[in-house]
Design a protein around this motif. Structure first.
Motif, PDB file in Angstrom:
ATOM      1  N   VAL A   1      16.066 -16.429  -0.702  1.00  0.00           N
ATOM      2  CA  VAL A   1      14.898 -15.754  -0.157  1.00  0.00           C
ATOM      3  C   VAL A   1      15.321 -14.315   0.113  1.00  0.00           C
ATOM      4  N   LYS A   2      14.464 -13.374  -0.325  1.00  0.00           N
ATOM      5  CA  LYS A   2      14.916 -11.976  -0.281  1.00  0.00           C
ATOM      6  C   LYS A   2      14.295 -11.209   0.878  1.00  0.00           C
ATOM      7  N   SER A   3      15.113 -10.371   1.475  1.00  0.00           N
ATOM      8  CA  SER A   3      14.631  -9.535   2.564  1.00  0.00           C
ATOM      9  C   SER A   3      15.608  -8.392   2.697  1.00  0.00           C
ATOM     10  N   ILE A   4      15.146  -7.183   2.421  1.00  0.00           N
ATOM     11  CA  ILE A   4      16.104  -6.086   2.429  1.00  0.00           C
ATOM     12  C   ILE A   4      15.671  -4.995   3.399  1.00  0.00           C
ATOM     13  N   LYS A   5      16.649  -4.293   3.910  1.00  0.00           N
ATOM     14  CA  LYS A   5      16.414  -3.213   4.874  1.00  0.00           C
ATOM     15  C   LYS A   5      16.621  -1.864   4.212  1.00  0.00           C
ATOM     16  N   GLU A   6      17.054  -1.869   2.976  1.00  0.00           N
ATOM     17  CA  GLU A   6      17.401  -0.609   2.342  1.00  0.00           C
ATOM     18  C   GLU A   6      17.402  -0.769   0.829  1.00  0.00           C
ATOM     19  N   PHE A   7      16.832   0.205   0.123  1.00  0.00           N
ATOM     20  CA  PHE A   7      17.005   0.265  -1.325  1.00  0.00           C
ATOM     21  C   PHE A   7      18.128   1.236  -1.621  1.00  0.00           C
TER      22      PHE A   7
ATOM     23  N   PHE B   1       0.830  -1.202   0.000  1.00  0.00           N
ATOM     24  CA  PHE B   1       0.000   0.000   0.000  1.00  0.00           C
ATOM     25  C   PHE B   1       0.866   1.254   0.000  1.00  0.00           C
ATOM     26  N   LEU B   2       1.921   1.232   0.828  1.00  0.00           N
ATOM     27  CA  LEU B   2       2.745   2.435   0.944  1.00  0.00           C
ATOM     28  C   LEU B   2       3.489   2.737  -0.359  1.00  0.00           C
TER      29      LEU B   2
ATOM     30  N   ASN C   1       7.906  -3.645   9.436  1.00  0.00           N
ATOM     31  CA  ASN C   1       6.482  -3.760   9.735  1.00  0.00           C
ATOM     32  C   ASN C   1       5.830  -2.456  10.163  1.00  0.00           C
ATOM     33  N   THR C   2       6.617  -1.409  10.338  1.00  0.00           N
ATOM     34  CA  THR C   2       5.984  -0.156  10.741  1.00  0.00           C
ATOM     35  C   THR C   2       6.005   0.814   9.575  1.00  0.00           C
TER      36      THR C   2
ATOM     37  N   ASP D   1       8.495   3.386   5.150  1.00  0.00           N
ATOM     38  CA  ASP D   1       8.683   4.632   4.413  1.00  0.00           C
ATOM     39  C   ASP D   1      10.163   4.965   4.266  1.00  0.00           C
ATOM     40  N   ARG D   2      10.893   4.713   5.342  1.00  0.00           N
ATOM     41  CA  ARG D   2      12.327   4.991   5.264  1.00  0.00           C
ATOM     42  C   ARG D   2      12.976   4.154   4.163  1.00  0.00           C
ATOM     43  N   ILE D   3      12.584   2.871   4.108  1.00  0.00           N
ATOM     44  CA  ILE D   3      13.171   1.998   3.094  1.00  0.00           C
ATOM     45  C   ILE D   3      12.750   2.460   1.699  1.00  0.00           C
ATOM     46  N   LEU D   4      11.463   2.827   1.571  1.00  0.00           N
ATOM     47  CA  LEU D   4      10.963   3.237   0.249  1.00  0.00           C
ATOM     48  C   LEU D   4      11.612   4.533  -0.216  1.00  0.00           C
ATOM     49  N   ASP D   5      12.086   5.336   0.732  1.00  0.00           N
ATOM     50  CA  ASP D   5      12.775   6.563   0.330  1.00  0.00           C
ATOM     51  C   ASP D   5      13.984   6.253  -0.546  1.00  0.00           C
ATOM     52  N   GLY D   6      14.437   4.996  -0.488  1.00  0.00           N
ATOM     53  CA  GLY D   6      15.569   4.586  -1.316  1.00  0.00           C
ATOM     54  C   GLY D   6      15.224   4.473  -2.791  1.00  0.00           C
ATOM     55  N   ILE D   7      13.922   4.549  -3.099  1.00  0.00           N
ATOM     56  CA  ILE D   7      13.526   4.572  -4.522  1.00  0.00           C
ATOM     57  C   ILE D   7      13.027   5.986  -4.792  1.00  0.00           C
ATOM     58  N   PRO D   8      13.897   6.861  -5.281  1.00  0.00           N
ATOM     59  CA  PRO D   8      13.531   8.277  -5.330  1.00  0.00           C
ATOM     60  C   PRO D   8      12.374   8.575  -6.279  1.00  0.00           C
TER      61      PRO D   8
END
Lengths: 168, 337, 663, 332, 198
Positions: free
Chosen positions: D217-223, A87-88, D293-294, D299-306
């Motif tokens: 299996v993929k799991s990332i903390k940062e883009f 969603f985000l 999960n928060t 949002d912080r992680i998604l900020d990595g995709i400008p």
């Protein structure tokens, strides 16, 4: 300004275990809420494919409401978090496409929260009413404010001349 | 050098002058830079809130708006968004206004409407409002403070008095505990003082009741002084000008009211820091207190053998074991959760 | 047009017809959705009645309907009814679609015009969706008759015994060295004041010796794979450093062990044990374990006192952790609770003021087998208290800690009051917010404690302090509270304070839930399938929860739940096979490119990766049908039955009335 | 297939696109000789001189194969698309622009007026009097016109019927060669053309299928942007390293050319078979690997995709559900 | 407020339930009051360091609020005795913002002119006057004005302390004024208007 004659059409996605039951509960309790939302039952908010939202918006919905179990209470343990992540990102993409991100809303509602479901629904309808209709599907140029700043409309062909030619 | 915006508060200019002097004396050894907020006004203490809601918060918010303007780096100086308030009441008012403007957006809207009349505006959450001791313990760190000590306060029995408005209501979860926070204890211990276990550390000094209902206030002051005395404290250390004023200036009044004869000096913790850092009593404003601290301070400078820090339980326990003590670390963790 | 659709609009008496013009909806569907394949649209008073169902069955047979849409109530109510009707008429039940025009329309809207319009949209969506529905078959899997019970407290013991007595095998796994759980720590049980050990020990022994029970103490479940009927469980049997074959349980090793350790578990931190120990005399099994972290030999390389004195040579310092793999059909979780950490309520002074005790500490203090032999004394180990304050709701019913009521604390507080009164004659105060003594013989116990002269103060205690304000408070603990019934603040000096601490989910409940594929509520307790009608089952088929793992409860309720879960397990075992909902996801291997994005998404571990073929694969028996992977597959290679993309897209278009023109 | 004894006719046209598709055809090297050997090239402005009126004069359906590349941005594009459709038996939507809009399609994010304005009024444009070209101009020889812009760029199949789609920016030369071989076989009656609406010259799965990198299996903390990672693990899946690689959602066929050499896939081959909206697939792919999960953390992680919209719709915007109101691929 | 009927008065009922009271107090509280969540446990009354001087414990006051006893509540000295120590706030199991409710009650009490003792409201008003004229508080002016009015008999006794403070340089004899007093005035004037509207 809010156009009070505008009745938004909204598609709501509900989780089979919580929010769909919350809507059932709202019904059983005869709580009245805005009639603009039409619900689709999914097994989990995690099933929500962004395609569904895009399809709903492109086929005439003015807003999309996604509902799921509260964080930590997912029937499938943690899939609602996955819905939250999607969603985000979806909202960010919609913003980039020029769509107000408020048109897509995520609501957590447990099976016991019929009242919350009803009030959130009504509140969302009002929010969308304020935003006005979403005119996707109409021509892009019409939606945008290009008319005013455009001194060279002679450059631009009118949409009516732009019909697909279908072979006989 | 770490920069902070300083909101001194009205007391600092009069009754709490010693606080200001002693703060000035410790910023340099601790490498701190405080930039005063330009043209700040009174925070309204506890008075304005009781009369008018929106004016009260607008009064406070003007300071926040002014401070927010000063957050950016100027002339090569570092930028900061942290406001330091050394007075507990000021700290609480500023922090609470910021918090409530977020918790109840309608309040934020109205306050901003009022601020707009003075061409100001403030977005809640822009600033980080913190108390001086918070900065000293968590930013500067006890290690650095300990290393600045040249005259350890060994042998000085101090009752650490945090007062009430500092650790409570603590919407931002800054303190180790609401009832028995350990920040002041730890800091005084770092100065070498013998810190007594003072259960009333966050009890109330009476606040403005000295002005409007002295009998109520006297009882509260009595409790604080009597318990400190009972536990053989020679001195109380405080973090708040209001607490200092009430316990110090009204102690004789209180004695007269109850027919008691307590003599419990109370100094700002920064004054004790200054002493430990080797500063002279006079530049720290020592001597302006009404209950003088001469006798108590005579204990410092005298060669006293290193006393063991009272980490063990107060009373020697035989028999059944005690549970592990609640640590500050756990306290903060829980609070943040 | 390939499908023949029948639309059936229900009046539900006036429930629907009162607000929705059902005739109009039916006519509209027949007219406007004809091109979609609607060949018949009927309305009827009560579609769910046998006459209504017959109507549908008749049409299926006579008109050859291939899809049925029933516009009535919520599918949660009558979906099954209409599916069975369709099945009776020879139509695959999953080709029936329900449109909820009661809960979602007639009951929640009042304007008839608006409601009718919405009902049409809902029907339109259902018709479009129904056309995309596919026939589905339920999956039948056999049930392994073995059962795993996790947690050897009273709930787990009860559950294991019920199943074992019915003749099926049970693995009973317990993390601690002995079964018995919290109940083994108690002295008396309310309201009858039975001796806890007297009633529990025989059950423990029975479980320990039952031919159908494999007892695995000092063991933990580390992995769970599989699904209802066919779970594959890995259990770590921690090294005891004792050869169980050789050990006779004589106890000489613990006698000779020179290392004393505070016993945080069984003695609640109030007593000591040795580095090699059985937690208590009646432990089952009676083999000791060696606490590696505290053993001098493991620490320093010398000592071995236990080995020297063991008459049978059972000490084995080289023992290793062992992994056991077992297959079971059902799993019962009886993992219990943790006590609320009373140090968090700093105003009650636990951990700072010596004579403040927690409830579990007091249980040990009052237990004849406890560190003081049942003498109720202060922390100095000798002084009997003259006055005792018992504080209820510590950490419970408090938004700063736990919101919920811990259920047992009132009765526990009463029990403590009785014990203190009986053993010391001290004055006892009980501080409560509300007295909650529901259930059989509980309120009678309250009456009895009242009669004994216990003083009750209604008020949540504000603080416990040692800061004396008046001369009578010197040297005492002062309990400050508002006596809300008197409307006055009171300060009551006492010698001892007992905190009736609440119950909390186990600290690792979340991880355990994840391991077994079940969820936790906001408060952290395991979530039951239905709070009223299915309190011991979980959303994951084949996994049951009993005792305090499900929520705070007392011994009788825990025992009842243990037995209840066993009945459910036995029911499954005796059915021999189980039908699984056919809502499943499948991977189209041609389209899957092995990106493995879906691999991490399934909490049920249903998605595996076939490295050789470079494709992911879904185990249909493990799949719970949530559809997250379907939505996530970037290649569109995963499809989900029952809720396919085609079905949902069609429903969206239908709801938006985009299906009114022929395509 | 009507061949009538003579060589079948071939045409290729370049609408709103960069011309890379034409270069890609030439990049088939000697294979181009097969085209010449088997076809009579009647219209291919970039390679030979031919007039529109010559095409107009042809009999309807007389061209066997037209490779049409470029989107439809103006009335000239539209006219030629309709004209060639009438004259051709097989119309191939050739390259990403024709199939789904490609880079020129990103202009759909802006109103056309803004585009014109930007073109003649950037800071690098010396146009102080804001002079715009005229749409028509009278010269002694008659009136001259320049094409009118459409309000949006549309993929070819929204303007005319298309028989086959061939994606890629540009289509890989080996795929073009394979398609040429196929058509020749069809002409010779040795093979059947795939059904109408099919995608040719590409695979059915996604780029990952052809990507040599190892995947877990993929799991990332940062883009992160690829240039911000040093060093990039040469053997590990790029997405797993936090680089937003479009490979998982992009149709295979390119031999994973970009990820194989250490650059993330940007998605030029468009969506896989049956996918309704390409961007949606990437949204769900990227969000599925986020380990948080928060809202704040996500949002912080998604900020990595400008630029998330540009990231997921770089090639597909004009073909997306919301920007063209149509299925991305008309298949099945 | 609704009128009392004769028969109710005769029956000994002394107040008319004013059910809007709770809501009104909630709305006048700075944050989210959560007043309706009170479970009457008494934590606040037990925690209060000044409860002995209060007419009603905070808990009782909340019960009275619920009962709609407007006059009794606003006449109570409880809100004026509150020392804002926030013990009750952090201990309250229902997270009621008790201290802020007290502030709200003070304001309502002043507006309704129902306070029993004018000392506290006067002190607040004097304090505010100082702040509104100078932008800063002025202890000397405040203390002298306040004591003169409310504790004239105590003044001689307080003299040593006052003189001590002055002598030790801890009390300024002249007020300090902020520079942009006009700006502050504008803000406060607008804020007062807003307060009136809301």
């Amino acid at each position: 300004m809010t156009d009070h004659n505008f009745e938004p059409t909204i598609i709501g996605f509900t989780c089979n275990w919580c929010s769909y039951r919350a809507s059932d509960l709202a019904g059983t309790a005869r709580m009245k809420y805005a009639p603009n939302v039409r619900l689709i039952r999914l097994m989990c908010s995690g099933r929500l494919d962004p395609t569904f939202v895009l399809r709903a918006l492109s086929e005439g919905a003015d807003g999309v409401m996604i509902t799921g179990c509260h964080p930590g209470e997912c029937h499938y343990i943690e899939q609602n978090y996955k819905a939250l992540r999607r969603f985000l990102l979806l909202r960010r993409v919609l913003t980039g496409l020029g769509i107000e991100p408020e048109r897509v809303k995520l609501v957590w509602a447990s099976a016991a929260e019929g009242a919350r479901f009803a009030s959130e629904t009504t509140a969302f309808v009002e929010e969308i009413r304020k935003l006005g209709p979403l005119n996707w599907g109409k021509d892009e140029g019409e939606r945008r404010k290009d008319e005013e700043g455009n001194k060279n409309s002679s450059f631009i062909i009118q949409p009516s001349s732009f019909e697909k030619e279908v072979p006989a | 050098m770490k920069k902070y915006l300083l909101y001194p508060g009205c007391s600092m200019e009069s009754s709490g002058r010693a606080y200001r002097d002693s703060i000035n004396a410790i910023v340099e050894p601790l490498d701190l830079h405080f930039e005063e907020i330009d043209d700040w006004n009174c925070c309204g203490a506890t008075e304005y809130l009781g009369i008018n809601l929106i004016p009260a918060y607008s009064l406070i918010a003007r300071n926040l708006a002014l401070a927010a303007k000063q957050t950016h780096p100027v002339n090569g100086t570092e930028g900061t968004r942290t406001v330091v308030a050394p007075c507990s009441a000021c700290y609480l008012n500023l922090a609470k206004a910021d918090y409530y403007m977020q918790e109840r957006p309608s309040l934020g809207v109205k306050v901003n409407e009022a601020l707009a009349a003075g061409d100001l505006q403030y977005t809640a959450g822009t600033l980080d409002v913190r108390h001086l001791i918070d900065i000293l313990v968590y930013d500067v760190g006890l290690e650095k403070i300990r290393s600045a000590v040249v005259r350890p306060l060994h042998g000085l029995k101090v009752a650490p008095y945090m007062g009430c408005m500092l650790p409570r209501p603590d919407y931002q979860h800054r303190w180790s505990d609401h009832e028995h926070p350990t920040e002041l204890d730890d800091l005084l211990r770092a100065l070498g003082a013998d810190v007594i276990d003072y259960p009333l550390t966050t009890s109330c000094c009476g606040g403005h009741m000295t002005q409007i209902g002295p009998e109520t206030a006297f009882e509260l002051i009595r409790r604080l002084v009597a318990d400190a005395d009972e536990r053989d404290a020679q001195l109380m250390a405080t973090v708040c000008p209001m607490c200092q004023m009430n316990v110090d200036a009204y102690q004789n009044e209180m004695n007269r009211f109850f027919g008691t004869d307590y003599h419990m000096p109370i100094l700002f913790f920064t004054q004790l820091m200054g002493l430990a850092f080797g500063r002279e009593p006079k530049e720290l404003g020592i001597g302006v207190e009404l209950v003088n601290s001469r006798n108590a301070l005579a204990h410092i400078g005298v060669e006293v053998p290193v006393t063991q820090e009272p980490t063990a339980p107060r009373k020697k326990v035989e028999g059944l074991p005690m549970p592990r003590r609640w640590t500050k670390h756990e306290g903060r963790k829980e609070a943040v959760k | 047009m390939t499908e023949k659709v029948g639309v059936y609009v229900c009046h539900c008496g006036s429930n629907i017809a009162g607000t929705v013009d059902v005739e109009d909806v039916a006519h509209w569907a027949a007219e406007k959705l004809g091109h979609q394949g609607v060949i018949i649209a009927r309305e009827y008073k009560f579609m769910c009645s046998s006459l209504g169902q017959e109507l549908i069955e008749k049409d299926i047979k006579e008109l050859g309907l291939t899809r049925v849409v029933v516009a009535a109530c919520s599918p949660h109510l009558h979906e099954k009814t209409f599916r069975i009707a369709a099945k009776n008429a020879g139509l695959n039940p999953y080709l029936v679609e329900l449109a909820s025009i009661r809960e979602q329309v007639s009951w929640v809207h009042s304007d008839k015009v608006v409601a009718t319009a919405k009902a049409k949209a809902v029907v339109s969506g259902a018709v479009s969706r129904a056309i995309q529905n596919a026939p589905l078959e339920e999956l039948k899997v056999p049930i392994n008759s073995n059962t795993l019970v996790v947690g050897g407290g009273i709930a787990g013991i009860q559950s294991a015994l019920e199943i074992a007595n019915a003749g099926f095998h049970v693995y009973l796994v317990e993390r601690e060295p002995s079964i018995g759980g919290h109940m083994a720590q108690f002295d008396k049980t309310f309201p009858t004041l039975d001796c806890s050990a007297c009633i529990l020990t025989p059950r423990m022994v029975e479980a320990g010796t039952h031919p159908n029970i494999t007892l695995l103490t000092w063991s933990e479940v580390t992995n769970v794979a599989g699904y209802v009927g066919n779970f594959h469980v890995t259990i770590k049997k921690k090294a005891r450093f004792i050869n169980e074959e050789l050990c006779t349980g004589c106890g000489i090793c613990q006698e000779k062990c020179p290392k004393k350790v505070i016993d945080d578990v069984y003695e609640a931190g109030l007593g000591y044990r040795k580095a090699v120990y059985t937690p208590f005399a009646q432990a089952v099994p009676n083999f000791p374990v060696m606490d590696k972290d505290n053993c001098t030999y493991f620490e320093k390389g010398t000592c071995k006192a236990c080995e020297k004195f063991c008459p049978t040579g059972a000490i084995d310092f080289n023992q290793q952790d062992e992994l056991l793999h077992i297959d079971v059909g059902n799993i019962v979780l009886a993992t219990g609770y943790d006590l609320f950490d009373a140090r968090r309520v700093s105003n009650y002074g636990y951990g700072r003021l010596p004579n403040v005790f927690t409830s579990l500490e007091f249980e040990r203090l009052s237990n004849a087998a406890g560190p003081t032999n049942g003498n109720i004394v202060l922390r100095d180990g000798k002084t009997a208290p003259k006055s005792v304050g018992i504080i209820h709701c510590v950490g419970s019913r408090d938004r700063n800690f736990n919101n919920y009521c811990s259920v047992i604390c009132c009765m526990q507080g009463l029990k403590f009051a009785h014990l203190v009164h009986e053993r010391t004659g001290a004055t006892v105060y009980n501080f409560y917010i509300d007295m909650r003594t529901a259930y059989k013989a509980y309120d009678e116990f309250y009456q009895r404690v009242l009669e004994e002269g216990t003083l009750f103060v209604r008020g949540k205690v504000a603080e416990v302090t040692d800061a004396a304000r008046y001369s009578n408070e010197k040297g005492k603990l002062i309990i400050q509270t508002e006596d809300t019934l008197a409307g006055k603040q009171r300060r009551i000096p006492v010698d001892m304070v007992i905190l009736s601490s609440g119950l909390q989910p186990r600290h690792d409940a979340k991880e355990v839930g994840k391991l077994f594929g079940i969820s936790c509520s906001m408060d952290g307790w395991f979530t039951e399938k239905h709070p009223k009608l299915d309190p011991v089952a979980t959303m994951t088929e084949g996994i049951y929860i009993v005792g305090c793992a499900q929520g705070p409860k007392d011994i009788p309720s825990s025992v009842a739940q243990g037995a209840a879960a066993s009945a459910r397990v036995l029911d499954k075992i005796l059915q021999k096979e189980v039908a699984l909902e056919p809502i499943k996801a499948t991977v189209n291997k041609e389209m899957c490119s092995g990106c493995r994005i879906c691999n991490g998404l399934c909490p049920f571990n249903a998605i595996g990766f076939l490295a050789d073929d470079n494709v992911s694969e879904i185990n249909p028996a493990l799949c719970q049908g949530c559809g997250t992977c379907v939505a996530a597959c970037p290649a569109g290679a995963i499809s989900g039955t029952g809720f396919s993309n085609e079905q949902i897209i069609a429903q969206i278009d239908g709801l938006l009335m985009r299906n009114l023109e022929p395509a | 297939m009507t061949v009538n004894g003579s060589k079948p006719k071939f045409a290729m046209y370049w609408a709103a696109s960069c011309g890379g598709c034409e270069i890609a055809v030439l990049n088939t090297h000697e294979k181009i000789l097969d085209v010449d050997a088997n076809f009579d090239v009647v219209f291919w402005p970039v390679a030979m001189d031919a007039k529109y009126k010559d095409v107009e004069a042809m009999e309807d359906g007389s061209i066997l194969l037209t490779l049409f590349n470029g989107g439809i941005r103006n009335d000239e594009n539209e006219h030629l698309a309709k004209l060639l459709r009438r004259k051709s038996q097989i119309m191939v939507s050739f390259g990403s622009c024709a199939c789904e809009g490609c880079i020129p399609g990103l202009a759909n994010l802006s109103p056309v007026g803004d585009i014109v304005h930007a073109a003649y009024n950037t800071i690098t444009t010396d146009n102080p009097n804001e002079i715009y070209p005229r749409i028509s101009y009278d010269v002694p020889e008659g009136e001259l016109h320049i094409p009118k812009l459409a309000k949006v760029l549309r993929p070819l199949d929204l303007v005319v019927d298309v028989d086959c789609y061939m994606p890629g920016c540009p289509p890989e030369s080996h795929q073009i060669a394979a398609v040429i071989d196929l058509v020749i076989k069809v002409v010779k009656g040795e093979a059947e053309l795939p059904p109408k609406g099919s995608v040719i010259g590409a695979g059915d799965s996604t780029v990952c299928d052809e990507c040599p990198r190892a995947r877990n299996v993929k799991s990332i903390k940062e883009f992160k942007r690829i240039q911000d990672i040093a060093p990039v693990d040469p053997d590990l899946c790029l997405l797993e390293q936090g680089i937003p690689c479009n490979g998982p959602a992009t149709r295979s066929g390119c031999n994973a050319r970009c990820p194989a050499v250490g650059a993330q896939c940007i998605g030029c081959y468009g969506p896989a078979e049956g996918v309704m909206d390409y961007g949606a697939r990437l949204i769900t792919a990227f969000s599925s690997v986020i380990d948080a999960n928060t809202t704040e953390e996500i949002d912080r992680i998604l900020d990595g995709i400008p630029d998330p919209t540009g990231q997921v719709y770089r090639f597909n915007l004009a073909g997306s559900l919301l920007k063209a109101n149509r299925d991305a691929w008309k298949v099945k | 407020m609704p009128q009392m009927t004769d028969e109710r008065v005769r029956a000994g009922l002394t107040h008319e339930e004013d059910l809007s009271l709770l809501h009104e107090v909630s709305m006048k509280t700075a944050g989210v009051s959560r007043l309706e969540m009170c479970i009457q446990c008494g934590t606040c009354g037990g925690s209060c360091p000044a409860a002995q001087d209060m007419d009603h414990t905070p808990r009782m006051l909340f019960a009275m609020l619920r009962a709609g006893m407007r006059e009794e509540v606003l006449r109570s000295n409880t809100q004026w005795i509150c020392v804002s120590c926030y013990h009750c706030v952090v201990r309250c199991p229902q997270e009621v913002h008790i201290a802020d409710v007290m502030y709200a009650l003070k304001g309502m009490s002043i507006r309704a002119k129902l306070y029993a003792d004018s000392t506290a409201p006067d002190f607040s008003q004097t304090f505010i006057d100082m702040v509104e004229s100078y932008g800063r508080s002025f202890e000397m002016g405040l203390a002298s004005r306040h004591y003169l009015k409310h504790f004239p008999l105590r003044l001689p006794g307080m003299m040593p302390m006052g003189l001590g403070m002055i002598f030790k340089g801890r009390m300024a004899l002249v007020p300090k004024k902020i520079e942009q007093m006009d700006q502050l005035k504008k803000i406060l004037d607008r804020a007062k208007q807003l307060e009136m509207i809301s």
